[in-house]
Scaffold this motif. Structure first.
Motif, PDB file in Angstrom:
ATOM      1  N   TYR A 102      10.381 -25.191  -6.105  1.00 46.14           N
ATOM      2  CA  TYR A 102       9.674 -26.022  -5.199  1.00 46.14           C
ATOM      3  C   TYR A 102       8.298 -26.309  -5.901  1.00 46.14           C
ATOM      4  CZ  TYR A 102      13.145 -24.881  -1.622  1.00 46.14           C
ATOM      5  OH  TYR A 102      14.315 -25.161  -0.918  1.00 46.14           O
ATOM      6  N   VAL A 103       7.964 -27.779  -5.738  1.00 49.01           N
ATOM      7  CA  VAL A 103       6.723 -28.201  -6.241  1.00 49.01           C
ATOM      8  C   VAL A 103       5.785 -28.060  -5.130  1.00 49.01           C
ATOM      9  CG1 VAL A 103       5.224 -30.149  -7.173  1.00 49.01           C
ATOM     10  CG2 VAL A 103       7.679 -29.816  -7.781  1.00 49.01           C
ATOM     11  N   LYS A 104       4.491 -27.211  -5.215  1.00 50.80           N
ATOM     12  CA  LYS A 104       3.693 -26.990  -4.464  1.00 50.80           C
ATOM     13  C   LYS A 104       2.511 -27.890  -4.291  1.00 50.80           C
ATOM     14  CE  LYS A 104       0.686 -23.268  -2.812  1.00 50.80           C
ATOM     15  NZ  LYS A 104       0.373 -21.551  -3.396  1.00 50.80           N
ATOM     16  N   ARG A 105       2.127 -28.744  -3.340  1.00 54.21           N
ATOM     17  CA  ARG A 105       0.995 -29.724  -3.327  1.00 54.21           C
ATOM     18  C   ARG A 105       0.440 -29.687  -2.032  1.00 54.21           C
ATOM     19  NH1 ARG A 105       0.773 -34.966  -1.713  1.00 54.21           N
ATOM     20  NH2 ARG A 105       2.961 -35.153  -1.154  1.00 54.21           N
ATOM     21  N   LYS A 106      -1.101 -29.461  -2.206  1.00 52.52           N
ATOM     22  CA  LYS A 106      -2.000 -29.527  -1.153  1.00 52.52           C
ATOM     23  C   LYS A 106      -2.160 -30.903  -0.432  1.00 52.52           C
ATOM     24  CE  LYS A 106      -6.035 -26.925  -1.191  1.00 52.52           C
ATOM     25  NZ  LYS A 106      -7.138 -26.571  -1.566  1.00 52.52           N
ATOM     26  N   VAL A 107      -2.040 -30.833   0.541  1.00 56.15           N
ATOM     27  CA  VAL A 107      -1.772 -32.451   1.618  1.00 56.15           C
ATOM     28  C   VAL A 107      -3.277 -32.299   2.276  1.00 56.15           C
ATOM     29  CG1 VAL A 107      -0.889 -33.585   3.188  1.00 56.15           C
ATOM     30  CG2 VAL A 107       0.631 -32.013   1.807  1.00 56.15           C
ATOM     31  N   LEU A 108      -3.712 -31.541   2.872  1.00 58.14           N
ATOM     32  CA  LEU A 108      -4.972 -31.500   3.714  1.00 58.14           C
ATOM     33  C   LEU A 108      -5.771 -30.164   3.430  1.00 58.14           C
ATOM     34  CD1 LEU A 108      -3.748 -32.967   7.182  1.00 58.14           C
ATOM     35  CD2 LEU A 108      -4.783 -34.352   5.207  1.00 58.14           C
TER      36      LEU A 108
END
Length: 556
Positions: free
Chosen positions: A95-101
């Protein structure tokens, strides 16, 4: 910020029997390409680590494209919360983990609204945003503002019904209406915080019909619910169910009641405008010891009593296609609590409309500390697009996936609830004696140290920070906190809130995170401050024939 979680690939190159480290967990195999953790599950069911490195993940929400939104509360410190998107990569099973807020104020609840936007519950508000926007932060809109935040249970859980109404938990400011600084004392019969339009211990209903689909008015849809962190609505019938986090320390007012087994947590069917009893009643409408003689007959009874202190924090009806037909319509519930029956994912049998018709069965148990494996504490649960289950697990900062492989078993749990092992007569005697005491540190031992600290600071846990905090050992732990240390002050200096122990709990030690993981609630921190300001007295043993050291003046 994008990082790929790739331990699933690493496992393919490990020799049979090798163990890979994945965050705080140690994996000895794989679970559909993810690192598998060692917990007890039905045959054919496994649990794999999707992503780790979160501070304090509380809920996980499955989106239509198969990705996940993770709410990381960040602990009890303001403005440390964040939202993350985990996007699956089918080619690598990662899974690619990306910060959104980021810089959110203690977010907890999440729900997809009828408009397809994501609604998030912060401490004092509910906001929505578009997770698919190029810049999600630019789409943030406050939907509900000025939620009350004081007291013991300020976190915001939420859920939508089929008509588009939004339901929001406002947990109680107290345990069971005891006197605190947050509100007026009771008069012996009526609890001010449980009464009136601005009552706590309620589920509010909001209609998003105002300007720009915001809400400024609410009705108290159900009252007498101490803390409704687990909320779910049946996808077909619309039945509304709630998991009640019942009161603590019931033995304070009545020593004939055992705090280890009472009161039960509850599964309630929510009916409009009904009173479910808190703080006046508990279990099947029994009067609370603080309100003896109170008429509980008009209160709504629980649909199912659960074991005491299991802390139901997440629920979802299973409607996926991966697991066997036995799972269809079952109510999935996470038990976050650290006591005997906690640290579980259970399935509760239901009828066609979602009402409970049987006792809980364990999908995951054995989540207690054993060897290199840490204790786990599940919070949110969500059914994925592929029918697998996803869990947010806050004690170790992970998101987990529960997978079923029919070639390895039928996946159906067996009846009965397991109790965490490791019981010994000395510990049991100590815990029984602790339950009879009501001094300030014994309450801290029961409410804070036992559930939150001993798994890392207990003798078997390696005494993290060179501080031993043993289970149910209120006398020994108080003495260890007050004991001199070579070249350093004791962990606790009586009447000083500059004590290292307090600063670590408060989360204000420079360069160090708050302890325990996620920090303490404001009410818990106030309890510790009260003990220190009293002079940090050591509890007195009343057990006949005990050889436990006795002290009364705060001196170890």
């Amino acid at each position: 910020m994008k990082t790929a979680f790739s331990l699933g690939l690493l496992l393919a190159f490990l020799p049979l029997g090798a163990r890979a480290q994945t965050g705080k967990y140690t994996s000895a195999g794989d679970c559909d390409g993810l690192p598998r953790i060692e917990v007890s599950t039905p045959r054919g069911v496994c649990v794999g680590v999707v992503a780790d490195g979160f501070r304090f993940p509380r809920t996980v929400t499955s989106l239509a494209d198969g990705s996940l939104i993770v709410v990381d509360m960040g602990g009890w410190v303001p403005k440390r919360g964040s939202l993350w998107r985990l996007s699956p990569d089918p080619a690598t099973h990662t899974y690619v983990k990306r910060k959104v807020l980021e810089r959110l104020d203690r977010p907890h609840g999440a729900a997809v609204g009828p408009d397809g936007l994501l609604y998030i519950g912060e401490l004092s508000r509910v906001f929505r945003f578009n997770p698919d926007a190029a810049d999600p932060a630019a789409t943030v809109e406050t939907v509900i503002a000025d939620l009350p935040t004081e007291g013991r249970h300020p976190l915001t859980a939420l859920v939508f019904d089929k008509q588009g109404y939004l339901y929001v938990n406002r947990g109680s400011a107290s345990d069971n209406c005891e006197t605190t600084k947050a509100y007026r004392p009771t008069n012996g019969r009526i609890c001010p915080e449980a009464e009136g339009h601005s009552a706590r211990g309620v589920i509010r209903r909001y209609a998003l019909t105002g300007p720009n689909r915001t809400a400024t008015r609410w009705s108290n849809y159900a009252v007498g619910l101490r803390n409704s962190m687990a909320l779910a609505i049946h996808p077909d019938s619309g039945l509304f169910v709630q998991g009640e986090n019942s009161r603590d320390s019931i033995s304070r007012k009545d020593r004939s009641l055992d705090d280890r087994t009472l009161p039960h947590e509850e599964l309630n069917i929510i009916t409009p405008w009904q009173d479910y009893g808190w703080p006046y009643c508990y279990d099947d409408n029994k009067a609370s010891p603080e309100f003896k003689g109170f008429d509980c007959s008009r209160m709504r009874k629980p649909a199912l009593l659960l074991p005491a202190h299991v802390a139901p924090l997440g629920m979802a009806y299973y409607s996926g296609g991966m697991f066997p037909d036995w799972y269809k319509g079952k109510l999935l519930m996470t038990w976050h609590g650290y006591r005997d029956f906690g640290q579980k994912l259970v399935a509760i049998p239901t009828d066609a409309v979602g009402r409970p018709v049987g006792e809980p069965l364990e999908i995951i148990n054995g989540w207690y500390r054993k060897g290199a494996q840490p204790m786990g504490a599940p919070v949110g649960v969500s059914v994925g697009k592929d029918g697998s289950l996803f869990l947010a697990e806050d004690k170790n900062g992970t998101v987990l996936r529960v997978f079923f492989d029919p070639s390895k078993g039928n996946g159906i749990p067996t009846p009965g609830l397991s109790v965490n092992p490791g019981k010994d007569p000395d510990l049991e005697a100590r815990c029984q004696e602790l339950a009879t005491r009501d001094d300030s540190f014994s309450r801290i031992q029961r409410d804070i140290i036992d559930p939150l600290c001993t798994s890392c600071h207990g003798a078997a846990g390696g005494n993290a920070g060179n501080l031993r905090l043993a289970r149910c050992d209120d006398i020994g732990n108080a003495q260890r906190l007050l004991a001199p240390r070579p070249g350093r002050s004791p962990f606790v200096v009586p009447k000083s809130l500059k004590s290292e122990f307090y600063l670590r709990l408060e989360g204000t030690t420079p360069g160090l995170p708050p302890m325990p993981a996620g920090g303490l609630s404001p009410e818990q921190l106030e309890e510790v401050a009260g003990w220190i300001n009293e002079g940090a007295p050591v509890p007195v043993s009343r057990a006949p024939g005990t050889d436990t050291p006795v002290a009364t003046d705060g001196t170890p």
